[in-house]
Enzyme design. Structure first.
Site, mmCIF file in Angstrom:
data_model
loop_
_atom_site.group_PDB
_atom_site.id
_atom_site.type_symbol
_atom_site.label_atom_id
_atom_site.label_comp_id
_atom_site.label_asym_id
_atom_site.label_seq_id
_atom_site.Cartn_x
_atom_site.Cartn_y
_atom_site.Cartn_z
ATOM 1 N N ASP A 1 -6.624 6.992 11.780
ATOM 2 C CA ASP A 1 -6.867 6.374 10.472
ATOM 3 C C ASP A 1 -7.752 5.126 10.603
ATOM 4 O OD1 ASP A 1 -4.858 5.040 7.738
ATOM 5 O OD2 ASP A 1 -6.613 6.339 7.701
ATOM 6 N N GLY B 1 0.819 -1.201 0.000
ATOM 7 C CA GLY B 1 0.000 0.000 0.000
ATOM 8 C C GLY B 1 0.847 1.243 0.000
ATOM 9 N N GLY B 2 0.210 2.368 0.260
ATOM 10 C CA GLY B 2 0.896 3.642 0.201
ATOM 11 C C GLY B 2 2.022 3.755 1.213
#
Length: 835
Positions: A134, A21-22
């Site tokens: 998050d 992922g990022g």
């Protein structure tokens, strides 16, 4: 980075890539020091170029690593190798909430349960001053057993950027769209609070907003704030009101809509001010949902009926149901001006009206006749469940389940239940419920059967509630469960039967039933013996007390949780056992005729106070009060074993096993008792029988490991301890016993691993309690007698739990001839027992 399997990063050996992922890649890796699997997340260079951001991340991740809660992922390590930064966490088998929502719609109960567990995790973090920032489906993992884990504490801090920046990096695992409309921007941005979107300073209320978004999505299948561009989504978060959930799910409980709406308030002063407040409301809602009896119109809780893959099916289904209700209302007789309506109808349709009225009179007479003849069921017989197959364990379970149902149903108000002695003669027979109903004079009969699945640990349990007057089935149910969950199935059966028999409760009786439900939940968790399960059990017992403050069994349950937290090294003994004793004395004060309070107090008295005579007196009193209390016999056997009274210990263990054949810990208890009597072959046999019921029960694996070490079958011992470590969620106690087995083998490679585990435990002891008794055990196996005695003396100072078995523990046989050993035994007050 695309690293290959087999690559070593410090002490970690990469096995396979499991995410990307990022923030970077995630790998399944082996911690070669401890022989356990971990998840290793490598951070992308764009997140590690700024030294200040990396420093803030490391600070927060280290703070998060100190959190200890079943719903929080455990962080093992934050490190750097060359220019590569990584974070090592426990490896969790299961699926993300995103994957779970994609696989099948969630029921209302599941939604509440997941939300409660996430809120529990956040409550622990917030109390430590740590925010997540998050919360989203990708950061919520659901294990196969239903336990929810919240991931990535600390990572959000590293990824934090101003919302005004043009580019946004999603620090999640691969971004997945909630639905597939062209140009939709999905990912972390959709879960931002308004203050995050504005780039303002955030506090814990940001996590509350994000959890509200997640709950909204679980219900509706889509996020509340959408848009075709980054700016559109930000604008929606800042200014748009989300579509009401009733549009997607008309039957949603009003309380759940209120909770979500409050969590999504744009002004954080209007939101829940603490996650604990939100958690209280969620728990009350879940309790209300569980208490609701199924309605005759069977309104589905599963949201599948209200959704389609495009997201528009929910709206269509809702409209269709509203139209159906409208049609029913139009075709139904008008409720207003009924006299005028009837008169006018008769004038227009005299002949038809007379026929209709005659039919109504006949129907009413028929209904009256049957209503006066049909009597409510106020008596019941539970027949012995049938065992399918020849497994003797299954046959014992059949008898136990029948007796459990009889005992619990007999406490329901207004219901007469036949004693087991009245129905035992029907065991193994082909039965006709109507004939048995006439013979026993009862209105309904419960029949059931249990079958052990050949290829798994599962039991197939089915039962029927049959009306003895007409032979019709009132209700039937089938369960596929592991043996460890058998108690939960019994409790569910009781709740189902009481609902189907329409048992009426007074307000006080309902409080008692609710308290009993939480108590049984607690006992079911307590039986599993892991630290996580103990803490879940504590929560259940405390909820029972909140409902009914004078409910004595819940205080005994709390005492037993602290007893086991001290016994399994999850809590410092000087903290756990005094708490156990206090709770036990509260139970005795509330109900001096209840055996459980004396049993719990006796355990704490001998394990911590080393007052053998007082503990034995309490155990005997508990058994006099209730000779059928399996736990009292089991724990009395423990005391007798510590005193070297092995024959008496075996007799008490046999009584406990006969009384409760559904308890895995009791079924494996002979393994514990035989160990101190040096009956290792018998240990192996009884533990293997327990594992045939549930192969994942770590306590039986542990006792097998003990036996194989004494028989010098070190390869099998090490294998059993590795399984025990895995089954206990990496319990330090199990890791210490694994190290003892490795060191005892004498093989150099195993000794090196034992030393690595020892060093890790010594380091861990600066953060949490590690029993010095088991540190001494490792040193003894390594042949370092001086260090072994050094740690045994520390154990004496800390009143380490297992010291009560020092006189009979064969693992210290090499130290027995030393005068220091005899001195320790005498200081504890134990009798000297020859090995």
């Amino acid at each position: 980075m695309a690293l290959e399997a087999g690559t070593s990063i410090g002490p970690y050996k990469l096995l396979s890539q499991i995410g990307c992922g990022g923030m970077g890649e995630v790998y399944l890796a082996l911690d070669t020091r401890l022989g356990r699997n971990v998840a290793l997340k490598f951070l992308s260079s764009e997140f590690t170029e700024n030294a200040e951001r990396v420093h803030r991340f490391q600070q927060e991740a280290r703070a998060a690593s100190k959190l200890n809660h079943p719903n929080l992922i455990t962080i093992f390590d934050v490190g750097q190798v060359d220019s590569t930064h990584f974070i090592a966490t426990e490896y969790i088998e299961g699926e993300t909430l995103r994957q779970r929502m994609a696989r099948a719609p969630l029921s209302m109960t599941e939604i509440c349960d997941i939300a409660i567990q996430v809120a529990n995790a956040l409550a622990i973090a917030h109390s430590a001053g740590i925010m997540h920032r998050d919360i989203k489906p990708e950061n919520i993992m659901i294990r196969p057993d239903g336990l929810v884990k919240v991931l990535d504490f600390g990572l959000a801090k590293l990824a934090e950027k101003s919302a005004q920046q043009e580019q946004y990096v999603d620090p999640s695992a691969p971004t997945k769209q909630v639905h597939t409309e062209f140009g939709m921007v999905m990912g972390t941005i959709n879960y931002m609070s308004p203050e995050q979107a504005r780039g303002m300073k955030v506090d814990s209320r940001t996590d509350i907003f994000s959890l509200g978004v997640v709950i909204y999505e679980m219900i509706s299948g889509r996020v509340p704030f959408e848009g075709q561009s980054y700016g559109d989504v930000i604008a929606a978060i800042l200014s748009k009101r989300p579509v009401t959930l009733t549009r997607y799910l008309p039957e949603i409980p009003a309380e759940l809509e209120r909770i979500v709406t409050k969590a999504l308030a744009k002004d954080r002063e209007e939101r829940y001010q603490t996650i604990k407040d939100m958690l209280i409301d969620l728990k009350k809602l879940k309790q209300q949902l569980e208490q609701d009896v199924e309605r005759d119109d069977a309104v589905p809780q599963n949201t599948a009926e209200f959704r389609s893959s495009s997201g528009s099916g929910a709206q269509a289904a809702g409209i269709a149901r509203k139209q159906a209700r409208k049609t029913e209302e139009m075709t139904a007789p008008q409720p207003t001006s009924s006299a005028e309506y009837i008169v006018n109808s008769i004038r227009r349709h005299k002949r038809g009206a007379m026929i209709v009225m005659a039919a109504v009179v006949v129907a009413a007479a028929g209904l009256f006749y049957f209503a006066t003849r049909v009597r409510p069921i106020d008596s019941i017989a539970v027949l012995p469940f049938a065992s399918v197959g020849d497994d003797p364990n299954t046959k014992r379970v059949c008898e136990a389940i029948s007796q459990h149902l009889i005992n619990d149903l007999s406490r329901l108000p207004g219901l007469k239940v036949k004693a087991y002695s009245s129905v035992a003669r029907y065991a193994g027979q082909q039965v006709d419920p109507q004939s048995i109903g006439r013979e026993l004079g009862v209105g309904a009969v419960v029949i059931g059967k249990i079958e052990k699945q050949d290829q798994s640990d599962n039991l197939s349990i089915s039962f029927e509630l049959v009306n003895a007057r007409d032979g019709n089935v009132i209700w039937g149910q089938q369960y596929e469960r592991k043996f460890a969950d058998i108690r939960a199935v019994q409790d569910e059966m009781v709740r189902t039967l009481s609902a189907k028999l329409d048992v009426k409760f007074s307000e006080e009786e309902r409080k008692l039933r609710d308290a009993e439900r939480f108590y049984e939940e607690g006992r079911n968790a307590w039986e599993k013996r892991t630290a996580d399960a103990m803490r879940r059990a504590l929560d259940s017992f405390q909820q029972a007390i909140q409902i009914k403050p004078d409910y004595a069994p819940a205080y005994a349950g709390i005492a037993d949780c602290y007893n086991m937290l001290g016994t399994y090294g999850a809590e410092r003994p000087t903290v756990a056992f005094p708490k156990a004793k206090e709770a036990a004395e509260n139970a005795i004060k509330l109900d001096p005729t209840m055996a459980e309070g004396y049993t719990s107090r006796a355990f704490a008295t001998y394990r911590h106070d080393w007052n053998w005579s007082e503990a034995e007196s309490d155990f005997k009193k508990a058994i006099r009060l209730d000779d059928n209390n399996a736990q009292a016999h089991q724990w009395y056997a423990n005391l007798l074993a510590a005193m070297g009274r092995h024959k008496e210990a075996e007799e008490e263990t046999e009584k406990s096993r006969r009384l409760d054949p559904t308890s895995l810990i009791i079924q494996s208890h002979f393994g514990f008792i035989y160990f101190f009597a040096h009956r290792y072959d018998d240990m192996i046999q009884t533990c293997q029988k327990t594992l045939s019921l549930d192969s994942g029960f770590f306590a039986a694996r542990r006792y097998l490991g003990w036996a194989y070490v004494q028989k010098k079958n070190f390869k099998e011992a090490i294998n059993q301890f590795r399984l025990a470590v895995s089954g206990s969620n990496n319990s330090p106690l199990m890791r210490a016993e694994l190290a003892h087995a490795l060191a005892s083998s004498g093989e150099q490679q195993n000794i090196e691993e034992a030393r690595a585990i020892l060093n890790d435990l010594l380091q861990l002891s600066g953060q949490r309690y590690i029993s010095p008794y088991h540190i001494a055990l490792i040193y003894a196996a390594l042949g370092d007698k001086d260090e072994a005695f050094n740690w045994l003396n520390r154990a004496l100072d800390e009143r380490a739990d297992y010291l009560v078995y020092l006189g009979v523990d064969p693992r210290f046989n090499d130290l027995r001839s030393d005068a220091r050993f005899q001195n320790l035994v005498q200081r504890i007050g134990l009798p000297v027992v020859n090995p």
